[in-house]
Write an enzyme that holds these catalytic residues in place. Structure first.
Site, PDB file in Angstrom:
ATOM      1  N   LYS A 138       1.093  -1.037   0.087  1.00 22.76           N
ATOM      2  CA  LYS A 138       0.025   0.134   0.365  1.00 22.76           C
ATOM      3  C   LYS A 138       0.867   1.684   0.166  1.00 22.76           C
ATOM      4  O   LYS A 138       0.385   2.439  -0.862  1.00 22.76           O
ATOM      5  CB  LYS A 138      -0.841   0.151   1.106  1.00 22.76           C
ATOM      6  CG  LYS A 138      -1.731   1.448   1.483  1.00 22.76           C
ATOM      7  CD  LYS A 138      -2.011   1.477   2.969  1.00 22.76           C
ATOM      8  CE  LYS A 138      -0.472   2.308   3.923  1.00 22.76           C
ATOM      9  NZ  LYS A 138      -1.524   2.512   4.923  1.00 22.76           N
ATOM     10  N   GLU A 169       3.724  -0.065  12.980  1.00 26.64           N
ATOM     11  CA  GLU A 169       3.287  -0.720  12.405  1.00 26.64           C
ATOM     12  C   GLU A 169       2.389  -2.393  12.772  1.00 26.64           C
ATOM     13  O   GLU A 169       1.530  -3.318  12.362  1.00 26.64           O
ATOM     14  CB  GLU A 169       2.855  -0.362  10.479  1.00 26.64           C
ATOM     15  CG  GLU A 169       3.746  -0.693   9.772  1.00 26.64           C
ATOM     16  CD  GLU A 169       3.775  -0.502   8.737  1.00 26.64           C
ATOM     17  OE1 GLU A 169       3.352  -0.723   7.453  1.00 26.64           O
ATOM     18  OE2 GLU A 169       4.177   1.116   8.361  1.00 26.64           O
TER      19      GLU A 169
END
Length: 448
Positions: free
Chosen positions: A30, A336
Site C-alpha cells: 500500500k 505498524e
C-alpha cells in the site's frame, strides 16, 4: 431475513490443527502503491504501475487523483506483451497513469487512509480551483495540522475552520511557491513525506525542517526519498550528508516510470506469525533483497522471538521452532508491526516490552488501548506504558475480538485464533483497507 451488517458480523478465527506449511502470495505494498500513484500523477509523461495493490486505501487514492484530472487506466498485462511496445511485460494487473493539468472544483474522499488525507492536500495546491477533503468519522480525529500549517507557510490557502483536521478545503492556485518550512512531525512521519512528494512541482521546491521530538516511522520517509530519486528528483537528506532532521527537494520535472510494486511486507506479518506460533513454515514469494519497507524488520524480530528465515530464490522462507519467546524491542521506526507482534507476544513463554510507539494512539484507532483491552478480555495480561505495551503471557480463552475498523487489529486477532480456540473477529472485512481477501488467504494457508 436481513443480512448482518459487515461491521458487526463475527468471523470465527480458524484454529490451527497443526503446523502450517504454505506459500502465500501477498498483494502489493500500500505504501509503495500510493506514493507511486502520486509521483506518476505529477510526472511530465505517462507511467505504469505493475501489480499495484487494489484495496480500499489505494482505490481511494486513485479515485481522488482522477477527480483532480489524472488519467488512471486499469489493464491486465500478459506475458506476450512485446518488450519496448510501451506496455509492461509479464502477467498481472497494471495501471497506466496519464498526468494532466490538475483542476477543481473536486471532492476527495480520504476514507480513513492516512496517505490520502496527508499526501493529497499538497497535490491539491497545484490544482486550479477548490478541492474539498472529507472522510470517515475517525479521519476527523487523526492529526493533519502538520500538513495544513506547513502548506500555509508555503503560500497555500486552506479552510479548516481552525480544526487542524478534516474536513477542509484547499483553494488551489495552479501552483505553490514552496521554500523553507518548519514542522513538528513527531505524531506522523507522513507530514514529511506529504511535502516531499509534491515538492518537485513547487516553484522553489521545499526545505522541510522537523522541529519536534523523535520522528516515528523513519523507513517510510526513506521510502519516499528513494522513490523521488527514482523518478529524477534531487533530494538532500540527513543520511546523504545534510543537516539532521532536514530534507531538501529541488524543483524539476519528474519522469514517468514502469514500476513493479513490491509485496506488502507488513501485510506478510500474520502469515509469518502463523509459522512462528504453529512451528510451521511459510514462504512469501518475491520478498525483495533490498527494500525501504518497514515490514522487512520482521525477519529480525520474529527470528529473535523463536523462528528462523532464509531469503532464497523462491522468496522468504520462515520457519517456527516450536517455541515462542518474549522480546524487548523498540518499534518506533516500525510501529505498524506492533499489533501483530503484540499478538505473538501474548502467546510467548516469557514477558515482552514493546517500546517507542506512543504515536499509535493516533492511528486508525488508539492501537495501544485497543490491544490492551482486547487481549485482556481473552484472559491476557497487557498493560499500557507511556510509549508502548508490557505483555505477560497468560493462558487465553475464546471470545469476541473487536477491531475498531482497524485492519491490523483484525489480523492480530486472527493470529491469536490460531492458538486459542473460540476467538471470533468482529468486522474482519476491515482488512480490505490494505489486504483484500484476507479471510480467503488465511483459509488457504491453513488448507481449509
Amino acid at each position: 431475513m436481513t443480512a448482518t451488517p459487515a461491521h458487526t458480523a463475527l468471523w470465527p478465527a480458524p484454529h490451527a490443527r497443526g503446523a502450517v506449511d504454505a506459500t502465500v502470495h501477498v498483494p502489493g505494498s500500500k505504501s509503495v502503491t500510493n506514493r507511486a500513484l502520486v509521483l506518476a500523477s505529477l510526472a511530465s509523461e505517462p507511467g505504469w504501475l505493475r501489480r499495484p495493490l487494489r484495496s480500499r486505501d489505494t482505490l481511494l487514492m486513485a479515485g481522488a487523483l482522477r477527480a483532480l484530472g489524472v488519467g488512471i487506466e486499469e489493464t491486465v498485462s500478459s506475458s506476450s506483451s512485446p518488450a519496448g511496445a510501451g506496455t509492461p511485460t509479464g502477467p498481472g494487473e497494471a495501471w497506466r497513469v496519464i498526468p494532466s493539468t490538475l483542476h477543481g472544483p473536486a471532492t476527495v474522499d480520504v476514507g480513513n487512509a492516512g496517505t490520502v488525507m496527508r499526501f493529497l492536500p499538497p497535490v491539491a495546491t497545484l490544482a486550479d480551483g477548490p478541492v474539498r477533503f472529507d472522510g470517515d468519522p475517525r479521519a476527523y480525529e487523526r492529526p493533519l495540522h502538520g500538513v495544513i500549517d506547513a502548506l500555509r507557510t508555503l503560500g497555500a490557502r486552506i479552510d479548516d475552520e481552525g480544526r487542524g483536521a478534516l474536513p477542509l478545503t484547499v483553494h488551489g492556485g495552479g501552483g505553490l511557491d514552496g521554500g523553507p518550512v518548519e514542522i513538528d512531525a513527531s505524531s506522523s512521519s507522513q507530514f514529511v513525506s506529504a511535502l516531499l512528494l509534491s515538492a518537485p512541482r513547487f516553484n522553489q521546491g521545499v526545505e522541510v525542517r522537523h522541529t519536534g521530538s523523535s520522528l516515528p516511522s523513519m523507513p517510510h520517509i526513506r521510502m519516499t526519498v528513494d522513490m523521488l530519486r527514482a523518478v529524477g528528483a534531487q533530494v538532500d537528506t540527513p543520511e546523504s550528508g545534510g543537516e539532521p532532521n532536514v530534507w531538501r527537494v529541488t524543483p524539476g520535472a519528474l519522469l514517468g516510470r514502469d514500476l513493479t510494486i513490491e509485496p506488502d511486507l507488513s501485510n506478510a506479518q500474520p502469515f509469518l506469525a502463523a509459522a512462528l506460533v504453529t512451528a510451521g513454515t511459510v514462504v512469501i514469494p518475491d520478498w525483495p533483497e533490498r527494500t525501504t519497507q518497514p515490514g522487512d524488520r520482521l525477519r529480525e524480530i520474529f527470528t529473535e522471538m523463536g523462528g528462523s528465515c532464509e531469503l532464497a530464490e523462491r522468496g522468504l522462507e520462515f520457519t517456527g521452532s516450536g517455541a515462542v519467546h518474549g522480546i524487548d524491542v523498540d518499534l518506533g521506526e516500525v510501529g505498524e508491526l506492533t499489533p501483530g507482534i503484540a499478538a505473538v507476544a501474548a502467546l510467548a513463554d516469557s514477558p515482552s516490552t514493546l517500546r517507542g510507539v506512543a504515536h499509535l494512539r493516533l492511528h486508525e484507532t488508539d492501537r495501544l488501548a485497543a490491544l490492551t483491552k482486547e487481549i485482556n478480555e481473552l484472559g491476557g495480561d497487557v498493560t499500557e506504558t507511556a510509549d508502548g505495551l508490557h505483555i505477560r503471557p497468560r493462558r487465553l480463552h475464546g471470545g469476541i475480538f473487536h477491531t475498531y475498523d482497524d485492519h491490523r487489529m483484525a489480523t492480530a486477532g486472527a493470529i491469536l485464533g490460531l492458538a486459542v480456540d473460540g476467538v471470533q473477529i468482529e468486522n474482519v472485512a476491515t482488512t480490505a483497507k490494505t489486504l483484500p481477501d484476507f479471510p480467503e488467504l488465511w483459509a488457504g494457508m491453513l488448507g481449509n
